[in-house]
Write an enzyme that holds these catalytic residues in place. Structure first.
Site, PDB file in Angstrom:
ATOM      1  N   HIS A 247      14.911   6.662  46.917  1.00 11.94           N
ATOM      2  CA  HIS A 247      15.427   7.584  46.871  1.00 11.94           C
ATOM      3  C   HIS A 247      17.147   9.364  47.430  1.00 11.94           C
ATOM      4  O   HIS A 247      16.607   9.903  46.691  1.00 11.94           O
ATOM      5  CB  HIS A 247      16.325   7.294  49.002  1.00 11.94           C
ATOM      6  CG  HIS A 247      16.496   8.466  49.429  1.00 11.94           C
ATOM      7  ND1 HIS A 247      15.482   8.597  51.199  1.00 11.94           N
ATOM      8  CD2 HIS A 247      17.163   9.298  49.801  1.00 11.94           C
ATOM      9  CE1 HIS A 247      16.702   9.999  51.335  1.00 11.94           C
ATOM     10  NE2 HIS A 247      17.567   9.990  50.980  1.00 11.94           N
ATOM     11  N   GLU A 251      15.569  12.689  45.473  1.00  9.14           N
ATOM     12  CA  GLU A 251      16.453  14.155  46.039  1.00  9.14           C
ATOM     13  C   GLU A 251      16.848  14.770  44.650  1.00  9.14           C
ATOM     14  O   GLU A 251      17.285  16.114  44.942  1.00  9.14           O
ATOM     15  CB  GLU A 251      16.961  13.569  47.467  1.00  9.14           C
ATOM     16  CG  GLU A 251      17.600  14.417  48.123  1.00  9.14           C
ATOM     17  CD  GLU A 251      17.119  15.304  48.637  1.00  9.14           C
ATOM     18  OE1 GLU A 251      16.947  16.520  48.326  1.00  9.14           O
ATOM     19  OE2 GLU A 251      16.349  14.533  49.427  1.00  9.14           O
ATOM     20  N   LYS A 254      14.609  16.470  42.504  1.00  5.55           N
ATOM     21  CA  LYS A 254      13.801  17.399  43.166  1.00  5.55           C
ATOM     22  C   LYS A 254      14.729  18.343  43.324  1.00  5.55           C
ATOM     23  O   LYS A 254      14.012  19.615  43.407  1.00  5.55           O
ATOM     24  CB  LYS A 254      13.178  16.858  44.867  1.00  5.55           C
ATOM     25  CG  LYS A 254      12.217  18.051  45.688  1.00  5.55           C
ATOM     26  CD  LYS A 254      12.372  17.481  47.203  1.00  5.55           C
ATOM     27  CE  LYS A 254      13.050  16.783  47.722  1.00  5.55           C
ATOM     28  NZ  LYS A 254      14.336  17.944  48.839  1.00  5.55           N
ATOM     29  N   ASN A 255      15.768  18.613  43.334  1.00  3.69           N
ATOM     30  CA  ASN A 255      16.707  19.392  43.713  1.00  3.69           C
ATOM     31  C   ASN A 255      16.882  20.186  42.354  1.00  3.69           C
ATOM     32  O   ASN A 255      16.783  21.746  42.016  1.00  3.69           O
ATOM     33  CB  ASN A 255      17.604  19.691  44.209  1.00  3.69           C
ATOM     34  CG  ASN A 255      17.856  18.902  45.543  1.00  3.69           C
ATOM     35  OD1 ASN A 255      17.024  19.062  46.201  1.00  3.69           O
ATOM     36  ND2 ASN A 255      18.831  18.281  46.018  1.00  3.69           N
TER      37      ASN A 255
END
Length: 414
Positions: A247, A251, A254-255
């Site tokens: 997770h 994240e 992705k950013n």
């Protein structure tokens, strides 16, 4: 169905009793030993039928201290009803002293039912905060840090971390003794005692790249360097919860991908994202570096605020169509996953160039203790509007340490 007055009073007494206890944090070492050596289903039942009501009651106390405006939102009331129902269901096992297979089976099935009921808690609470913002747009402004939003951020940190801990305990029980099967035969519950960090990183990159290419038709490559100075020649492995690490990494990647692609949209090449994994004696550090333009110090004060995002909030998307960005829960929730077992997530940015994200995890399992919110007078005062008044002439210095009122002392399962 309405409770009778007698039943209501009995539940209230039980609630007050369990809320008076502090949670009993455990470490990854405790969970590994319990799941592989010292524990059994009956011992887990005895521990959880007390510990789960304690954790539920502690955070339910804080829900009752939220600003009235937020408590009145429909989605927040829905979440509260789920917690009330789950608390009552676990209480049914409070006085069952004769433990037989039927009781143990009912308990395990009850825990799975509670886990399923709470599967949408994060999204529903986020919807409640969004309802608040839309109802009182000038009073609750989540693009700045103020007294109103600080109290909500304080609550959400504690509420979501409490939820992570409750789901962790439930998952351990149902995976070890219930009908669920672990993702990998090596796992002990949801914990991988020898998690290959590079393998999880590559899975997170693959997922993030797929999403990025779906939005931008391109994605940056990833270059990885591993340092394992105390175990030369060995793969970097630690005991952790792979789903939590996945997770966090997803994240961050992705950013980084979004920022990198948008910053270099008009150029011939897109810079790679560079990742360094280092395993020390006490800390595992994952550094993710991008050339996505970075952000200013003013933005740095907001990146871990809920509801804040540099991307426009997307329209609702159905199952399987995850948005690239825009809801503002990704970074703060990822930091909670890192902090849950004593780690952390920090960002360092150079405006105009890029950002470095540092993920810290504990190497030694007996140091990887649960960090849990404890309801007490200090916590209750944090919801009073006069607590957050700054005593500095400008914005107070940003502090990424653990919030006050958190428990970090471990106690073994008995």
């Amino acid at each position: 169905m309405r409770l009778s007055a007698r039943c209501f009073m009995a539940n209230k007494r039980a609630f007050d009793k369990y809320a008076s206890f502090s949670p009993s944090p455990v470490s990854i070492r405790d969970l590994l030993d319990f799941g592989s050596k010292t524990g059994n289903e009956e011992t887990s039942f005895v521990f959880l039928r007390h510990e789960l009501p304690v954790r539920l009651a502690n955070i339910m106390k804080e829900i009752r201290h939220l600003p009235k405006n937020l408590r009145s939102m429909p989605s927040v009331n829905l979440v509260k009803s789920w917690y009330d129902q789950s608390f009552e269901e676990i209480l049914e096992f409070e006085d069952k002293k004769v433990v037989d297979k039927a009781i143990l089976k009912d308990f395990s099935e009850g825990l799975q039912k509670i886990k399923n009921r709470h599967s949408k808690v994060v999204e529903t609470m986020a919807q409640g905060v969004l309802e608040l913002q839309e109802t009182y747009p000038t009073y609750y402004n989540f693009t700045t840090v103020n007294t109103n939003t600080e109290a909500i951020r304080y609550f959400l940190d504690r509420f979501l971390l409490s939820r992570i801990s409750i789901r962790m305990l439930i998952s351990q029980h149902v995976l070890l003794y219930g009908s669920l099967v672990a993702d990998n035969p090596r796992y002990i519950g949801s914990i991988d005692p020898a998690c290959d960090v590079l393998e999880v990183l590559q899975a997170a990159y693959s997922d993030a790249r797929f999403l990025c290419e779906g939005y931008y038709l391109t994605a940056p490559d990833m270059e990885v360097t591993c340092f394992n100075p105390y175990e030369e020649g060995e793969k970097i492995k630690i005991s952790c919860v792979p789903s939590h690490l996945l997770h966090i990494l997803f994240e961050i990647l992705k950013n980084s991908m979004r920022a990198t692609v948008e910053t270099h949209a008009n150029k011939d090449t897109i810079p790679s994202i560079n990742v360094m994994i280092t395993k020390g004696r006490e800390d595992l550090t994952i550094k993710i570096s991008d050339c996505g333009g970075g952000f200013s110090q003013d933005i740095r004060k907001l990146v871990f605020e809920y509801m804040y995002s540099t991307a426009p909030r997307p329209d609702y998307v159905g199952e399987g169509n995850a948005p690239m960005a825009g809801y503002g829960y990704g970074l703060p929730l990822s930091r909670l996953y890192a902090r849950y077992f004593g780690g952390d997530l920090q960002l360092s940015s150079i405006e105009g160039h890029g950002t470095d994200a540092y993920i810290y995890l504990k190497v030694m399992t007996d140091n990887a203790n649960e960090c849990l919110p404890v309801y007490n007078t200090t916590a209750s005062r944090m919801y009073q509007s006069d607590i957050s008044v700054s005593d500095w002439s400008s914005n107070k210095p940003w502090n990424n340490s653990h919030p006050r009122g958190f428990s970090t002392h471990a106690r073994k399962l008995h």
